[in-house]
Design a protein around this motif. Structure first.
Motif, PDB file in Angstrom:
ATOM      1  N   LEU A 100       8.320   6.960 -16.241  1.00  7.49           N
ATOM      2  CA  LEU A 100       7.239   6.045 -15.908  1.00  7.49           C
ATOM      3  C   LEU A 100       6.255   5.852 -17.057  1.00  7.49           C
ATOM      4  CD1 LEU A 100       6.525   7.284 -12.290  1.00  7.49           C
ATOM      5  CD2 LEU A 100       7.899   5.321 -13.005  1.00  7.49           C
ATOM      6  N   LYS A 101       6.325   6.694 -18.063  1.00  7.63           N
ATOM      7  CA  LYS A 101       5.404   6.623 -19.194  1.00  7.63           C
ATOM      8  C   LYS A 101       5.696   5.369 -20.015  1.00  7.63           C
ATOM      9  CE  LYS A 101       5.864   9.644 -22.417  1.00  7.63           C
ATOM     10  NZ  LYS A 101       5.872  10.836 -23.237  1.00  7.63           N
ATOM     11  N   PHE A 102       4.638   4.616 -20.306  1.00 14.89           N
ATOM     12  CA  PHE A 102       4.785   3.377 -21.071  1.00 14.89           C
ATOM     13  C   PHE A 102       4.506   3.665 -22.536  1.00 14.89           C
ATOM     14  CE2 PHE A 102       2.855  -0.467 -22.906  1.00 14.89           C
ATOM     15  CZ  PHE A 102       3.931  -1.319 -22.784  1.00 14.89           C
ATOM     16  N   THR A 103       5.433   3.279 -23.392  1.00 13.29           N
ATOM     17  CA  THR A 103       5.233   3.428 -24.839  1.00 13.29           C
ATOM     18  C   THR A 103       5.272   2.041 -25.460  1.00 13.29           C
ATOM     19  OG1 THR A 103       7.593   3.758 -25.152  1.00 13.29           O
ATOM     20  CG2 THR A 103       6.249   5.738 -24.955  1.00 13.29           C
ATOM     21  N   PRO A 104       4.168   1.624 -26.098  1.00 13.19           N
ATOM     22  CA  PRO A 104       4.146   0.280 -26.693  1.00 13.19           C
ATOM     23  C   PRO A 104       5.091   0.215 -27.905  1.00 13.19           C
ATOM     24  CG  PRO A 104       2.143   1.467 -27.220  1.00 13.19           C
ATOM     25  CD  PRO A 104       2.911   2.324 -26.269  1.00 13.19           C
ATOM     26  N   LYS A 105       5.655  -0.966 -28.114  1.00 18.21           N
ATOM     27  CA  LYS A 105       6.569  -1.173 -29.229  1.00 18.21           C
ATOM     28  C   LYS A 105       5.773  -1.314 -30.521  1.00 18.21           C
ATOM     29  CE  LYS A 105      10.203  -3.356 -26.598  1.00 18.21           C
ATOM     30  NZ  LYS A 105      11.057  -4.518 -26.467  1.00 18.21           N
ATOM     31  N   GLN A 106       6.357  -0.840 -31.599  1.00 18.11           N
ATOM     32  CA  GLN A 106       5.726  -0.943 -32.919  1.00 18.11           C
ATOM     33  C   GLN A 106       5.911  -2.374 -33.434  1.00 18.11           C
ATOM     34  OE1 GLN A 106       4.063   1.512 -34.414  1.00 18.11           O
ATOM     35  NE2 GLN A 106       4.474   2.938 -32.744  1.00 18.11           N
ATOM     36  N   LYS A 107       4.857  -2.896 -34.059  1.00 14.49           N
ATOM     37  CA  LYS A 107       4.931  -4.243 -34.616  1.00 14.49           C
ATOM     38  C   LYS A 107       5.623  -4.178 -35.977  1.00 14.49           C
ATOM     39  CE  LYS A 107       0.907  -6.059 -32.350  1.00 14.49           C
ATOM     40  NZ  LYS A 107      -0.399  -6.682 -32.507  1.00 14.49           N
ATOM     41  N   ALA A 108       6.535  -5.094 -36.212  1.00 15.71           N
ATOM     42  CA  ALA A 108       7.247  -5.131 -37.482  1.00 15.71           C
ATOM     43  C   ALA A 108       6.345  -5.774 -38.529  1.00 15.71           C
ATOM     44  CB  ALA A 108       8.535  -5.921 -37.336  1.00 15.71           C
ATOM     45  N   VAL A 109       6.289  -5.159 -39.711  1.00 14.14           N
ATOM     46  CA  VAL A 109       5.423  -5.683 -40.791  1.00 14.14           C
ATOM     47  C   VAL A 109       6.245  -6.384 -41.823  1.00 14.14           C
ATOM     48  CG1 VAL A 109       3.784  -5.046 -42.565  1.00 14.14           C
ATOM     49  CG2 VAL A 109       3.808  -3.836 -40.407  1.00 14.14           C
TER      50      VAL A 109
END
Length: 109
Positions: A100-109
């Protein structure tokens, strides 16, 4: 004596009612029984015991092969083997909060 083994193109091999893999089980079982009786006879076991074991083993193989053919049909043994390889349930060892833990996605640079 004239035996018809195959009755058409695209149909499975059939001999005296035995179909597909049962034919190979039947032939292999009888061959194994014959080899066992020959080994016992050459080892010096009484010939009546060899005959009794040979006749009993051959009749058991014939009876079991025809009963399996009648019970499971042409593709039945393959279905049973596939069912044994399929897991009955999926084991989940992680705790619930990890799903259930939400992990935000990393933004590509």
């Amino acid at each position: 004596m004239n035996y018809n083994i195959n009755k058409g193109i695209g149909r499975t091999v059939e001999f005296k009612g035995l179909k597909a893999q049962y034919l190979f089980i039947f032939a292999g079982g009888l061959l194994g029984t014959l080899i066992l009786v020959m080994i016992l006879y050459m080892a010096g076991v009484n010939s009546y015991i060899c005959l009794l074991l040979g006749a009993g083993g051959a009749s058991l193989i014939v009876w079991q092969t025809f009963s399996l053919n009648r019970k499971y049909g042409e593709h039945g043994l393959m279905k049973i083997a596939a069912n044994k390889r399929h897991p009955r349930y999926i084991i989940c060892r992680k705790s619930v909060h990890r799903y259930l833990k939400f992990t935000p996605k990393q933004k590509a640079v």
